[in-house]
Write an enzyme that holds these catalytic residues in place. Structure first.
Site, PDB file in Angstrom:
ATOM      1  N   SER A 116      27.618  37.122  35.297  1.00 42.68           N
ATOM      2  CA  SER A 116      27.386  35.621  35.311  1.00 42.68           C
ATOM      3  C   SER A 116      26.001  35.111  35.539  1.00 42.68           C
ATOM      4  O   SER A 116      25.164  35.678  36.788  1.00 42.68           O
ATOM      5  CB  SER A 116      28.211  34.860  36.187  1.00 42.68           C
ATOM      6  OG  SER A 116      29.667  34.698  35.862  1.00 42.68           O
ATOM      7  N   HIS A 140      27.923  33.270  30.160  1.00 47.22           N
ATOM      8  CA  HIS A 140      28.137  34.667  29.448  1.00 47.22           C
ATOM      9  C   HIS A 140      27.829  34.376  27.926  1.00 47.22           C
ATOM     10  O   HIS A 140      28.568  33.697  27.219  1.00 47.22           O
ATOM     11  CB  HIS A 140      29.521  35.033  29.523  1.00 47.22           C
ATOM     12  CG  HIS A 140      29.884  35.733  31.068  1.00 47.22           C
ATOM     13  ND1 HIS A 140      30.111  36.980  31.468  1.00 47.22           N
ATOM     14  CD2 HIS A 140      29.797  34.825  32.359  1.00 47.22           C
ATOM     15  CE1 HIS A 140      30.503  37.144  32.540  1.00 47.22           C
ATOM     16  NE2 HIS A 140      30.356  35.864  33.240  1.00 47.22           N
ATOM     17  N   HIS A 183      36.873  38.696  31.205  1.00 48.23           N
ATOM     18  CA  HIS A 183      37.396  38.781  32.266  1.00 48.23           C
ATOM     19  C   HIS A 183      38.849  38.712  32.294  1.00 48.23           C
ATOM     20  O   HIS A 183      39.506  38.040  31.342  1.00 48.23           O
ATOM     21  CB  HIS A 183      36.824  37.550  33.296  1.00 48.23           C
ATOM     22  CG  HIS A 183      35.555  37.381  33.532  1.00 48.23           C
ATOM     23  ND1 HIS A 183      34.672  36.897  32.709  1.00 48.23           N
ATOM     24  CD2 HIS A 183      34.687  37.986  34.685  1.00 48.23           C
ATOM     25  CE1 HIS A 183      33.612  37.244  33.051  1.00 48.23           C
ATOM     26  NE2 HIS A 183      33.584  37.481  34.212  1.00 48.23           N
ATOM     27  N   TYR A 206      40.929  36.963  34.066  1.00 52.36           N
ATOM     28  CA  TYR A 206      41.321  35.654  34.310  1.00 52.36           C
ATOM     29  C   TYR A 206      41.393  34.826  32.743  1.00 52.36           C
ATOM     30  O   TYR A 206      41.802  33.538  33.015  1.00 52.36           O
ATOM     31  CB  TYR A 206      40.566  34.618  35.392  1.00 52.36           C
ATOM     32  CG  TYR A 206      39.205  34.569  35.340  1.00 52.36           C
ATOM     33  CD1 TYR A 206      38.707  33.865  34.075  1.00 52.36           C
ATOM     34  CD2 TYR A 206      38.296  35.348  36.089  1.00 52.36           C
ATOM     35  CE1 TYR A 206      37.128  33.633  34.050  1.00 52.36           C
ATOM     36  CE2 TYR A 206      36.945  35.296  35.767  1.00 52.36           C
ATOM     37  CZ  TYR A 206      36.617  34.426  34.972  1.00 52.36           C
ATOM     38  OH  TYR A 206      35.038  34.370  34.762  1.00 52.36           O
ATOM     39  N   GLU A 207      40.598  35.251  31.955  1.00 49.87           N
ATOM     40  CA  GLU A 207      40.550  34.544  30.718  1.00 49.87           C
ATOM     41  C   GLU A 207      41.867  34.718  29.844  1.00 49.87           C
ATOM     42  O   GLU A 207      41.879  34.142  28.801  1.00 49.87           O
ATOM     43  CB  GLU A 207      39.292  34.810  29.874  1.00 49.87           C
ATOM     44  CG  GLU A 207      38.052  34.367  30.472  1.00 49.87           C
ATOM     45  CD  GLU A 207      36.892  35.075  29.710  1.00 49.87           C
ATOM     46  OE1 GLU A 207      36.256  34.719  28.697  1.00 49.87           O
ATOM     47  OE2 GLU A 207      36.254  36.011  30.158  1.00 49.87           O
ATOM     48  N   ALA A 211      27.929  38.416  39.885  1.00 47.51           N
ATOM     49  CA  ALA A 211      27.800  37.550  40.710  1.00 47.51           C
ATOM     50  C   ALA A 211      28.961  37.630  41.880  1.00 47.51           C
ATOM     51  O   ALA A 211      30.070  37.960  41.326  1.00 47.51           O
ATOM     52  CB  ALA A 211      27.892  36.239  40.281  1.00 47.51           C
ATOM     53  N   MET A 240      35.459  39.073  40.897  1.00 49.19           N
ATOM     54  CA  MET A 240      36.605  38.887  39.653  1.00 49.19           C
ATOM     55  C   MET A 240      36.333  39.691  38.524  1.00 49.19           C
ATOM     56  O   MET A 240      36.890  39.508  37.657  1.00 49.19           O
ATOM     57  CB  MET A 240      36.656  37.238  39.282  1.00 49.19           C
ATOM     58  CG  MET A 240      36.797  36.177  40.231  1.00 49.19           C
ATOM     59  SD  MET A 240      37.024  34.695  39.674  1.00 49.19           S
ATOM     60  CE  MET A 240      36.718  33.510  40.919  1.00 49.19           C
ATOM     61  N   SER A 241      35.409  40.747  38.859  1.00 51.53           N
ATOM     62  CA  SER A 241      35.203  41.514  37.566  1.00 51.53           C
ATOM     63  C   SER A 241      34.904  42.943  38.171  1.00 51.53           C
ATOM     64  O   SER A 241      35.325  43.228  39.226  1.00 51.53           O
ATOM     65  CB  SER A 241      33.943  41.090  36.789  1.00 51.53           C
ATOM     66  OG  SER A 241      32.589  41.342  37.619  1.00 51.53           O
ATOM     67  N   ASN A 280      26.772  32.995  46.972  1.00 53.21           N
ATOM     68  CA  ASN A 280      27.411  32.107  47.591  1.00 53.21           C
ATOM     69  C   ASN A 280      28.115  32.922  48.996  1.00 53.21           C
ATOM     70  O   ASN A 280      28.393  33.952  48.715  1.00 53.21           O
ATOM     71  CB  ASN A 280      28.570  31.189  47.122  1.00 53.21           C
ATOM     72  CG  ASN A 280      29.675  31.849  46.403  1.00 53.21           C
ATOM     73  OD1 ASN A 280      29.489  32.590  45.189  1.00 53.21           O
ATOM     74  ND2 ASN A 280      30.711  32.211  47.040  1.00 53.21           N
ATOM     75  N   HIS A 315      31.258  26.826  39.920  1.00 54.10           N
ATOM     76  CA  HIS A 315      30.561  27.826  39.198  1.00 54.10           C
ATOM     77  C   HIS A 315      29.149  27.467  38.872  1.00 54.10           C
ATOM     78  O   HIS A 315      28.252  28.309  38.772  1.00 54.10           O
ATOM     79  CB  HIS A 315      31.241  27.786  37.649  1.00 54.10           C
ATOM     80  CG  HIS A 315      30.791  28.889  36.867  1.00 54.10           C
ATOM     81  ND1 HIS A 315      30.950  30.120  36.864  1.00 54.10           N
ATOM     82  CD2 HIS A 315      30.389  28.578  35.687  1.00 54.10           C
ATOM     83  CE1 HIS A 315      30.409  30.735  35.788  1.00 54.10           C
ATOM     84  NE2 HIS A 315      30.027  29.783  34.962  1.00 54.10           N
TER      85      HIS A 315
HETATM   86  N1  HPA Z   1      34.561  34.491  45.090  1.00 53.03           N
HETATM   87  C1  HPA Z   1      35.107  35.088  43.871  1.00 53.03           C
HETATM   88  N2  HPA Z   1      34.204  35.344  43.015  1.00 53.03           N
HETATM   89  C2  HPA Z   1      32.694  35.027  43.093  1.00 53.03           C
HETATM   90  C3  HPA Z   1      32.285  34.153  44.144  1.00 53.03           C
HETATM   91  C4  HPA Z   1      33.489  34.093  45.171  1.00 53.03           C
HETATM   92  O1  HPA Z   1      32.880  33.355  46.125  1.00 53.03           O
HETATM   93  N3  HPA Z   1      31.218  33.948  43.850  1.00 53.03           N
HETATM   94  C5  HPA Z   1      30.890  34.509  42.780  1.00 53.03           C
HETATM   95  N4  HPA Z   1      31.731  35.038  42.422  1.00 53.03           N
END
Ligand code: HPA
Length: 294
Positions: free
Chosen positions: A53, A83, A101, A103-104, A131, A232-233, A256, A268
């Protein structure tokens, strides 16, 4: 007359045959995509890169042939903003600009299909980027972190199901999934070219299925479990790398602090924005690595 005992056995046999057919379909799909790609370019890189990302501009430093995922037979196409969904093939690298991903709604076999295709194309080493949120509060947003190890909390795995021994082993080792040598090389590049970031912190990446960010309680749980980063990847891809015996280097861009470690809610846009801030440094690191890994 079929007895009640034979009926489940027959259903089971049918299921097994179905899985084997599906599996050889997968092998065919990989071969078809790799052959199709090999007709689009003369380049035969040995290094693969997956850009996560907000990191797509890392590919800007490399010139080659661009092929949208939607044109590649059988390739999954991402629906997430940030993406791009394109493969760039250069003499040195095969770059996935964007990924799909779990989750998609994709099956994990689809998520890792591009890695199987890269492997069939001749790729031996991978750089996987993402990310991630910081679970360890010492990791600040806009840090680059090398993945030392991971924890699979996705509750699933791309290798569940019948195994095709032509592709890889049923049971495979994960002791050295993240290659030590490649991490040393990344630190050397950071020392030479990104001195303000040297030494790059290293950490354990935990993968959750998403698509929601975690609750503060989940972040505290991840701290107890020994994770430093959350995302998540990446873990399905690391599993594919281990299965296919490819060496892997993971680089997380901390976008973050994990939920509850800072005041604000997570979103996001922030993830993509912070990704942009470190993109230049990520590019320097990856270009230095590409030069070294030849
Ligand atoms: N959690 C999960 N996935 C992420 C995060 C997060 O805080 N930041 C970027 N991808």
């Amino acid at each position: 007359m079929m007895s009640l005992i034979e009926a489940p056995a027959l259903v089971n046999l049918g299921f097994k045959i179905y899985k084997i057919i599906m599996n050889s379909d997968y092998t065919q799909q990989i071969k078809r995509a790799a052959e199709w790609l090999s007709q689009k370019t003369e380049h035969r890189p040995k290094l693969g890169i997956v850009l996560g990302s907000g990191l797509s501009e890392v590919a800007d430093g490399f010139r080659g042939v661009d092929i949208p995922y939607r044109d590649i037979p059988g390739f999954p196409v991402s629906t997430v903003s940030g993406h791009k969904g394109m493969m760039r093939i250069t003499p040195e690298v095969m770059i996935m600009i964007g990924r799909v991903h779990y989750y998609e709604g994709w099956a994990l076999t689809d998520v890792v299909l591009p890695l199987f295709v890269m492997h069939a194309f001749g790729v031996k080493k991978l750089i996987i980027t993402n990310a991630a949120g910081a679970v360890t509060p010492q990791l600040k947003p806009a840090s680059l972190v090398l993945i030392r190890d991971h924890i699979n909390l996705m509750g699933t795995n791309p290798f569940i199901g019948a195994n095709d021994p032509e592709l890889g082993p049923r049971f495979f080792d994960m002791t050295r999934v993240w290659d030590h040598e490649m991490r040393i090389q990344a630190q050397e590049v950071a020392r030479a070219q990104l001195s303000k970031r040297y030494p790059l912190p290293e950490g354990v990446y935990a993968a959750l299925p998403g698509p929601n960010y975690e609750t503060p309680a989940e972040i505290r749980m991840l701290q107890v479990l020994g994770a430093d980063l959350v995302g998540m990847s990446t873990v399905p891809e690391a599993l594919a790398a281990a299965y296919l015996n490819m060496k892997a280097l993971g680089i997380s861009c901390v976008t973050n602090l994990g939920a509850g470690l800072s005041q604000g809610p997570l979103n996001h846009e922030e993830v993509v924005e912070v990704g942009k801030i470190v993109e230049r440094d990520m590019q320097t690191l990856i270009q230095g690595l590409v030069a070294r890994l030849q």
